[in-house]
Design an enzyme around this catalytic site. Structure first.
Site, PDB file in Angstrom:
ATOM      1  N   HIS A 113      -7.073   3.407 -11.444  1.00 59.26           N
ATOM      2  CA  HIS A 113      -7.384   3.094 -12.995  1.00 59.26           C
ATOM      3  C   HIS A 113      -8.857   2.878 -13.148  1.00 59.26           C
ATOM      4  O   HIS A 113      -9.556   2.454 -12.289  1.00 59.26           O
ATOM      5  CB  HIS A 113      -6.806   1.443 -12.797  1.00 59.26           C
ATOM      6  CG  HIS A 113      -5.506   1.691 -12.874  1.00 59.26           C
ATOM      7  ND1 HIS A 113      -4.429   1.809 -13.373  1.00 59.26           N
ATOM      8  CD2 HIS A 113      -4.753   0.961 -11.431  1.00 59.26           C
ATOM      9  CE1 HIS A 113      -2.962   1.275 -12.898  1.00 59.26           C
ATOM     10  NE2 HIS A 113      -3.718   0.686 -12.119  1.00 59.26           N
ATOM     11  N   VAL A 169       1.323 -12.376  13.007  1.00 61.00           N
ATOM     12  CA  VAL A 169       0.785 -13.730  13.527  1.00 61.00           C
ATOM     13  C   VAL A 169       1.737 -14.825  13.111  1.00 61.00           C
ATOM     14  O   VAL A 169       2.117 -14.584  11.942  1.00 61.00           O
ATOM     15  CB  VAL A 169      -0.830 -13.780  12.856  1.00 61.00           C
ATOM     16  CG1 VAL A 169      -1.309 -15.120  12.773  1.00 61.00           C
ATOM     17  CG2 VAL A 169      -1.709 -12.714  13.291  1.00 61.00           C
ATOM     18  N   THR A 173       0.659  -1.513   0.274  1.00 62.09           N
ATOM     19  CA  THR A 173       0.050  -0.247   0.118  1.00 62.09           C
ATOM     20  C   THR A 173       1.019   1.410   0.081  1.00 62.09           C
ATOM     21  O   THR A 173       0.528   1.557  -0.690  1.00 62.09           O
ATOM     22  CB  THR A 173      -0.907   0.277   1.361  1.00 62.09           C
ATOM     23  OG1 THR A 173      -1.917  -1.123   1.035  1.00 62.09           O
ATOM     24  CG2 THR A 173      -1.766   0.710   1.471  1.00 62.09           C
ATOM     25  N   CYS A 180       9.136  22.867   2.744  1.00 63.42           N
ATOM     26  CA  CYS A 180       9.024  22.304   2.087  1.00 63.42           C
ATOM     27  C   CYS A 180       8.016  21.787   1.361  1.00 63.42           C
ATOM     28  O   CYS A 180       7.377  22.295  -0.106  1.00 63.42           O
ATOM     29  CB  CYS A 180      10.549  20.707   1.479  1.00 63.42           C
ATOM     30  SG  CYS A 180      11.787  21.576   2.032  1.00 63.42           S
ATOM     31  N   ILE A 222      -3.610  -9.349  -4.134  1.00 65.47           N
ATOM     32  CA  ILE A 222      -3.986  -8.250  -4.330  1.00 65.47           C
ATOM     33  C   ILE A 222      -3.370  -7.066  -5.241  1.00 65.47           C
ATOM     34  O   ILE A 222      -2.529  -6.556  -4.796  1.00 65.47           O
ATOM     35  CB  ILE A 222      -4.745  -7.752  -3.543  1.00 65.47           C
ATOM     36  CG1 ILE A 222      -6.006  -8.826  -2.429  1.00 65.47           C
ATOM     37  CG2 ILE A 222      -5.687  -6.350  -3.622  1.00 65.47           C
ATOM     38  CD1 ILE A 222      -7.257  -8.889  -3.218  1.00 65.47           C
ATOM     39  N   SER A 274       1.766   2.530  -7.374  1.00 62.51           N
ATOM     40  CA  SER A 274       2.129   4.000  -8.374  1.00 62.51           C
ATOM     41  C   SER A 274       0.823   5.095  -7.614  1.00 62.51           C
ATOM     42  O   SER A 274       1.008   6.405  -8.233  1.00 62.51           O
ATOM     43  CB  SER A 274       1.561   3.663  -9.548  1.00 62.51           C
ATOM     44  OG  SER A 274       2.739   2.550 -10.158  1.00 62.51           O
ATOM     45  N   ILE A 316      -2.177   5.030  -8.471  1.00 62.81           N
ATOM     46  CA  ILE A 316      -2.941   5.433  -9.303  1.00 62.81           C
ATOM     47  C   ILE A 316      -5.173   4.676  -9.320  1.00 62.81           C
ATOM     48  O   ILE A 316      -4.611   3.452  -8.748  1.00 62.81           O
ATOM     49  CB  ILE A 316      -2.472   4.249 -10.416  1.00 62.81           C
ATOM     50  CG1 ILE A 316      -1.283   4.689 -10.875  1.00 62.81           C
ATOM     51  CG2 ILE A 316      -3.760   4.814 -12.797  1.00 62.81           C
ATOM     52  CD1 ILE A 316      -0.916   6.665 -11.088  1.00 62.81           C
TER      53      ILE A 316
END
Lengths: 327, 480
Positions: free
Chosen positions: B53, B176, B45, B406, B340, B49, B51
């Protein structure tokens, strides 16, 4: 809230303080110095080693002592200061937006602006050193703050990459605080640091300086466990077969400084791609009339004494600019 | 752990686990969300990217296709409601060769079959006018209007927070290692000997999902870790591209992309390499080279010189060509949510829905809570108007102190990221939630100050602050 000033100085380190004082000396009033930290003095506050002031004061001072001289001079004037205040933006019309906890957002309209924001350190990310991303990797300046201001030791077994002055100073500092500094690795065939720092910070403590060598991999999952170093050829590319593993729990980077010109860019000021500082044709005036730059935001200096000398000139030119405008 | 008996224990607080916990928190059933690390979003996670989709890529009829489409719909709705950074900037799959042109037409057809809205094939001129910095070799592109970019971190922090606020117990640092049976409960035993019991265990353990399944006697799948290296460029390069730029998919995934991030930086990557070590998140010289060479095929002016940081993500490849979601055939106490891989981030919210649907179908009676609340608001100082800034500073002066220069992040935001539900516990946790240390200086200036704020808010000594939990201590224990 709105404010109108003659000169706004962004940054209350050695550059900003010297420029503000010189402006005042040249007859300009209503000057404001804006500093993001709670104290004036900038990075000098964490430079507790001696070596400052030989040229300007003819005596050797520590960083905080050097800064204090200017803070004292400033408090004898009517120059205003806003500390703990961050500048958010600057326009070519010389409107500054700044923020702090008591005033909220302040809009400052200024006839002239002096940029004195200093510089930042190059990071591991910019060097693109391959490997893992564990804890224990700091730029030398961040480590210096942890040790000298926060009273925290970054680690016990240190390797330093790059032989910039802050790295050399930190090699000695870490040693004095009981850490082992196993070596300094410099990719270039000679160090960019001052000769006196190599002698006083490395040689005097028996810390080896390895030239033409660099880090090619970082190891360790949670905390850094070591680095692979390799010799480099004349193109600074690592030479296969020269890799060796150096154990450490801390890696300090002293691999260069970059002027902090994000505000300048926002004001449309031209930046020199080489120095990364504003292009100044003459008299420290940037490509935007009435905006001046001095200190490490203009170019990276070796000695604070030279920052002061140049910043005095920038302050003088800013004063001249104001006078010429009011005539 | 107040009372360690639950109806559901979700293992893994990544995007899947967090959205499953979110969905379960709508009901009165007792649920816990178990994470082996110090924070949520620590596996695939946090390093992908980011994204969202559109859904033209998965094979029609697969669970992947279904959950991608539904996920895209839910993301666009829930990101608003739950204040998750998301921008629907659209994506382009560009064609550089004749072969590519055939591929994008195929993707277009597939998208139509999957029910994707807003797909269009663009010619060369249209493509270049949308993205002038693309390679002059470009011949056209598949444009997908519903694609976008999000904060992959908040895609799991936000649902975990809502879940926690609605009664789900988040248990961190619980790896676990073993299970035992205790009547109708399965007892999960951690590496340090702690226990949690649950009637049903939902396995959302990412790259480790096969190891969890094995504890239940289920060896029906193997997760192959696939490494992907990325670089992030300074936000002053943000205008390089304005959409997600893909090349046509290759054997090992969607290929190397160049995209704006939700925060206005540029992301380049990923490489794709199957590896043995599930925790090997090291970047490599070769990987970085591959990523940039690939990226330059799309956008020739992308440069390594603008890199502010690089990272590696490990994607969990299930090897079945589809998500593995359902009760285990070997043990009905176990519900697997495995393999996943992409488009897992997009599918996240839909996976949560689907899991609850499947469990309900098995006969479990869910009773809806009356007071479920999924409203979530995060103050992002930088995005406020001056009036809003002044208002929030008057309420809490800490919002007037900028800590990260920044990214313009205030002390108020950093403190809030620690104290809110499923909050940050370490430096990286703060960075992922509010971006302090995410910018060009990479925490050089704000690092020590962020340490100070974390220590204050968690009431621990500054020397106890870690980068990401465990032994990743920032400094030595003893003060000077």
């Amino acid at each position: 809230m709105k404010m109108n000033v003659n000169v706004a100085v962004i940054g209350g380190g050695p550059a900003g303080l010297a420029a503000a004082l010189e402006c005042r000396k040249n007859g300009i009033d209503n000057i404001l110095v804006i500093e993001r930290d709670k104290q004036l003095g900038g990075i000098l506050n964490q430079c507790i080693h001696p070596g400052f002031g030989l040229h300007v004061f003819g005596e050797e001072l520590t960083g905080p002592e050097y800064a204090q001289r200017y803070i004292d001079m400033l408090s004898d004037t009517d120059i205003k200061t806003l500390t703990d205040t961050m500048v958010l933006s600057l326009t070519p019309q010389k409107v500054i937006r700044a923020v702090n906890t008591s005033l909220g957002v302040v809009e400052i309209h200024s006839k002239a602006v002096i940029l004195a924001m200093g510089c930042r350190e190059r990071t591991r990310g910019m060097l693109r050193i391959p490997g893992t991303r564990p804890a224990g990797i700091y730029t030398a300046g961040t480590a210096q703050r942890l040790v000298n201001i926060e009273g925290l030791m970054p680690g016990k077994n240190t390797v330093i990459l790059g032989s910039g002055d802050i790295g050399l100073i930190m090699a000695r500092r870490m040693t004095l605080e009981g850490a082992k500094v196993s070596g300094v690795y410099e990719i270039m065939p000679k160090s960019g640091g001052l000769k006196r720092n190599i002698v006083q910070c490395l040689n005097d403590f028996g810390i080896p300086l390895h030239l033409s060598k660099t880090a090619v991999e970082i190891h360790g999952r949670e905390r850094i466990e070591g680095i692979t170093v390799a010799a480099v050829d004349e193109n600074l590319s690592p030479i296969k077969g020269t890799e060796e593993y150096v154990e450490c729990d801390t890696l300090l980077l002293s691999v260069g400084l970059i002027p902090e010109n994000e505000l300048s860019r926002g004001a449309g000021i031209l930046i020199d791609p080489k120095t990364k500082g504003p292009v100044c044709e003459s008299g420290f005036e940037t490509s935007v009339p009435g905006i001046f730059a001095c200190g490490n935001v203009y170019k990276v200096y070796d000695l604070v004494d030279n920052v002061t000398k140049d910043s005095v000139l920038a302050g003088r030119y800013a004063a001249e600019y104001i006078r010429s405008k009011s005539e | 752990m107040k009372n360690n008996q639950f109806d559901f224990a979700v293992i893994g607080a990544g995007v899947s686990g967090a959205w499953i916990a979110y969905e379960l928190s709508k009901y009165t059933a007792k649920t816990c969300l178990i994470e082996k690390e110090n924070d949520v979003a620590m596996g695939a996670t946090k390093a992908n990217s980011a994204i969202i989709h559109a859904g033209y890529d998965p094979v029609p009829g697969t669970l992947m296709a279904k959950l991608n489409i539904r996920g895209n719909e839910l993301v666009r709705k829930l990101c608003k409601k739950m204040d998750i950074p998301f921008r629907q900037i659209g994506s382009l799959v560009i064609a550089l060769t004749e072969e590519d042109e055939a591929k994008i037409r195929e993707l277009y057809e597939r998208g139509l079959q999957n029910g994707v809205d807003g797909l269009r094939i663009l010619n060369k001129t249209e493509t270049l006018s949308l993205e002038p910095n693309l390679s002059p070799e470009v011949r056209g592109a598949l444009f997908a209007e519903t694609a976008g970019v999000c904060s992959s971190f908040e895609m799991s922090c936000a649902p975990a927070e809502v879940a926690e606020n609605n009664g789900v117990e988040l248990i961190r640092n619980f790896k676990v290692e073993n299970i035992r049976i205790n009547g109708e409960y399965t007892v999960l035993v951690s590496s340090s000997g702690q226990t949690v019991s649950a009637r049903t265990v939902i396995n959302a353990a990412g790259v480790h999902a096969d190891e969890i399944a094995k504890l239940f006697g289920d060896d029906s799948f193997i997760i192959t870790p696939r490494k992907g290296e990325y670089s992030i460029l300074d936000n002053n390069c943000g205008d390089l591209v304005h959409h997600v730029i893909f090349q046509p998919p290759v054997k090992f995934g969607k290929g190397i992309l160049v995209s704006q991030t939700v925060d206005g930086n540029i992301i380049v990557g990923p490489t794709a390499e199957n590896i043995d070590d599930k925790e090997n998140k090291a970047t490599t010289f070769e990987g970085q080279l591959t990523a940039f060479e690939g990226a330059r095929r799309s956008v020739p002016s992308v440069s390594e010189r603008d890199v502010i940081t690089s990272f590696t993500g490990i994607r969990p490849i299930g090897g079945k060509g589809d998500f593995i979601i359902g009760f285990s055939d070997f043990n009905n106490r176990l519900f697997n949510v495995a393999g996943i891989e992409s488009p897992g981030l997009t599918a996240g919210p839909a996976i949560g829905e689907y899991v609850v649907e499947k469990i309900a179908e098995s006969g479990f009676e869910f009773v809806a809570k009356e007071n479920f609340d999924n409203n979530r608001k995060v103050i992002r100082f930088k995005d406020l108007s001056d009036d809003e800034k002044n208002k929030i500073i008057a309420q809490n002066p800490l919002y007037g102190r900028v800590i990260c220069r920044c990214e313009t992040v205030t002390e108020g935001e950093i403190a809030d990221s620690v104290t809110r539900g499923a909050g940050a516990r370490d430096m990286d946790g703060v960075k992922r939630r509010v971006r302090a240390g995410m910018g060009r200086c990479q925490g050089g200036f704000c690092g020590p100050r962020v340490m100070e704020i974390i220590a204050r808010e968690l009431d621990i000594p500054m020397s106890e602050v870690t980068k990401f939990g465990g032994a990743s201590r920032m400094t030595e224990k003893e003060m000077i």
